[in-house]
Design a protein around this motif. Structure first.
Motif, short mmCIF file in Angstrom:
data_model
loop_
_atom_site.label_atom_id
_atom_site.label_comp_id
_atom_site.label_asym_id
_atom_site.label_seq_id
_atom_site.Cartn_x
_atom_site.Cartn_y
_atom_site.Cartn_z
N ASP A 47 -8.65 4.53 0.11
CA ASP A 47 -9.03 5.45 -0.94
C ASP A 47 -7.79 5.67 -1.80
N PRO A 48 -7.77 5.19 -3.04
CA PRO A 48 -6.57 5.31 -3.87
C PRO A 48 -6.20 6.75 -4.21
N ARG A 49 -7.09 7.69 -3.96
CA ARG A 49 -6.81 9.10 -4.23
C ARG A 49 -6.04 9.76 -3.08
N ASN A 50 -6.05 9.15 -1.92
CA ASN A 50 -5.44 9.70 -0.73
C ASN A 50 -3.97 9.29 -0.66
N VAL A 51 -3.05 10.24 -0.73
CA VAL A 51 -1.62 9.89 -0.77
C VAL A 51 -1.13 9.25 0.52
N THR A 52 -1.67 9.64 1.66
CA THR A 52 -1.27 8.99 2.91
C THR A 52 -1.73 7.54 2.92
N GLN A 53 -2.92 7.29 2.40
CA GLN A 53 -3.41 5.90 2.29
C GLN A 53 -2.49 5.10 1.36
N ARG A 54 -2.02 5.72 0.30
CA ARG A 54 -1.11 5.02 -0.62
C ARG A 54 0.22 4.70 0.05
N VAL A 55 0.72 5.61 0.88
CA VAL A 55 1.95 5.32 1.65
C VAL A 55 1.68 4.15 2.59
N THR A 56 0.52 4.16 3.22
CA THR A 56 0.13 3.06 4.11
C THR A 56 0.08 1.75 3.34
N ASP A 57 -0.56 1.76 2.18
CA ASP A 57 -0.65 0.56 1.35
C ASP A 57 0.73 0.06 0.94
N PHE A 58 1.59 1.00 0.54
CA PHE A 58 2.94 0.63 0.12
C PHE A 58 3.71 -0.02 1.26
N TYR A 59 3.75 0.63 2.42
CA TYR A 59 4.53 0.07 3.53
C TYR A 59 3.96 -1.26 4.00
N GLY A 60 2.65 -1.38 4.03
CA GLY A 60 2.05 -2.65 4.43
C GLY A 60 2.44 -3.78 3.49
N ALA A 61 2.30 -3.56 2.20
CA ALA A 61 2.64 -4.59 1.21
C ALA A 61 4.15 -4.85 1.17
N TYR A 62 4.94 -3.77 1.26
CA TYR A 62 6.40 -3.92 1.20
C TYR A 62 6.91 -4.72 2.40
N ILE A 63 6.45 -4.39 3.58
CA ILE A 63 6.88 -5.12 4.78
C ILE A 63 6.44 -6.58 4.69
N ASP A 64 5.24 -6.83 4.19
CA ASP A 64 4.80 -8.22 4.00
C ASP A 64 5.74 -8.96 3.07
N ALA A 65 6.11 -8.33 1.96
CA ALA A 65 6.99 -8.98 0.99
C ALA A 65 8.38 -9.24 1.56
N VAL A 66 8.93 -8.28 2.28
CA VAL A 66 10.27 -8.44 2.85
C VAL A 66 10.24 -9.44 4.00
N TRP A 67 9.16 -9.44 4.78
CA TRP A 67 9.01 -10.38 5.90
C TRP A 67 9.02 -11.82 5.39
N ASP A 68 8.37 -12.05 4.24
CA ASP A 68 8.27 -13.39 3.67
C ASP A 68 9.44 -13.67 2.74
#
Length: 165
Positions: A47-68
Motif C-alpha cells: 500500500d503506497p500510503r503506508n509509510v512502513t510499507q514504503r520503508v519495506t519497499d525501500f530496503y528491499g529494493a536498496y538491498i537488491d541493488a547493493v547486492w547486485d
C-alpha cells in the motif's frame, strides 16, 4: 496385448523421465532444490500510503541493488532509490555518516545483509517509526543489527535513520 498393458510401460517411462528432470533442473540452474523452492509466502502486497510499507519497499529494493554490485546499473539504482525515498535532510545525514565511517549509511555497514525485516514501532507528531532488522548471516546464531527509521506521515519520505540501541 491389451491397451492397458501397452500404456503402463509408457506411463512408467514418462514418470521416471519427469522425476529425473525435476531432480536435475535445479543443479543445471546452479541452485539446490531447497534454494529453488519459493519462500513460505508466495504472494506479496503493498500500500503506497503506508509509510512502513514504503520503508519495506525501500530496503528491499536498496538491498537488491547493493547486492547486485556487479551490475553496472546497481550504483545508479541505489542512488535513485535514495533520492526518491529519503528527504533531502536525511540524504545529507547519510552522506555525512558515510564520509566519517567509510561504510554504507543506509545499512550502517560495509557489506550487505542476507535477510531483512521491517516492523512498525509507533507514530506521533506527524512521523512514524519503523525498525529495520538486518540479518548478516545464515545459521543457528546469525548476526543481526537493527535500524530505527523515521518517516514523515505527510510526504511518506524517510526523514531519519539511526542504529537502534
Amino acid at each position: 496385448m491389451s491397451i492397458r498393458t501397452r500404456t503402463t510401460p509408457l506411463t512408467v517411462v514418462a514418470l521416471a523421465a519427469g522425476l529425473a528432470l525435476a531432480a536435475v533442473t535445479p543443479a543445471l540452474a546452479g541452485t539446490t532444490a531447497s534454494a529453488a523452492r519459493p519462500a513460505a509466502v508466495s504472494t506479496a502486497q503493498g500500500d503506497p500510503r503506508n509509510v512502513t510499507q514504503r520503508v519495506t519497499d525501500f530496503y528491499g529494493a536498496y538491498i537488491d541493488a547493493v547486492w547486485d554490485n556487479e551490475d553496472p546499473a546497481a550504483a545508479a539504482d541505489a542512488k535513485a532509490l535514495r533520492d526518491f525515498y529519503l528527504s533531502a535532510s536525511a540524504r545529507k545525514k547519510v552522506t555525512a555518516w558515510e564520509k566519517k565511517n567509510h561504510a554504507d549509511g543506509i545499512l550502517f555497514a560495509q557489506n550487505v545483509p542476507v535477510k531483512w525485516k521491517v516492523t512498525y514501532t509507533g507514530s506521533g507528531m506527524g512521523h512514524a517509526t519503523s525498525r529495520v532488522t538486518l540479518t548478516w548471516s545464515d545459521g543457528k546464531h546469525p548476526e543481526v543489527t537493527r535500524i530505527d527509521v523515521q518517516s514523515d506521515l505527510t510526504t511518506r519520505k524517510i526523514t531519519d535513520l539511526k542504529p537502534a540501541k
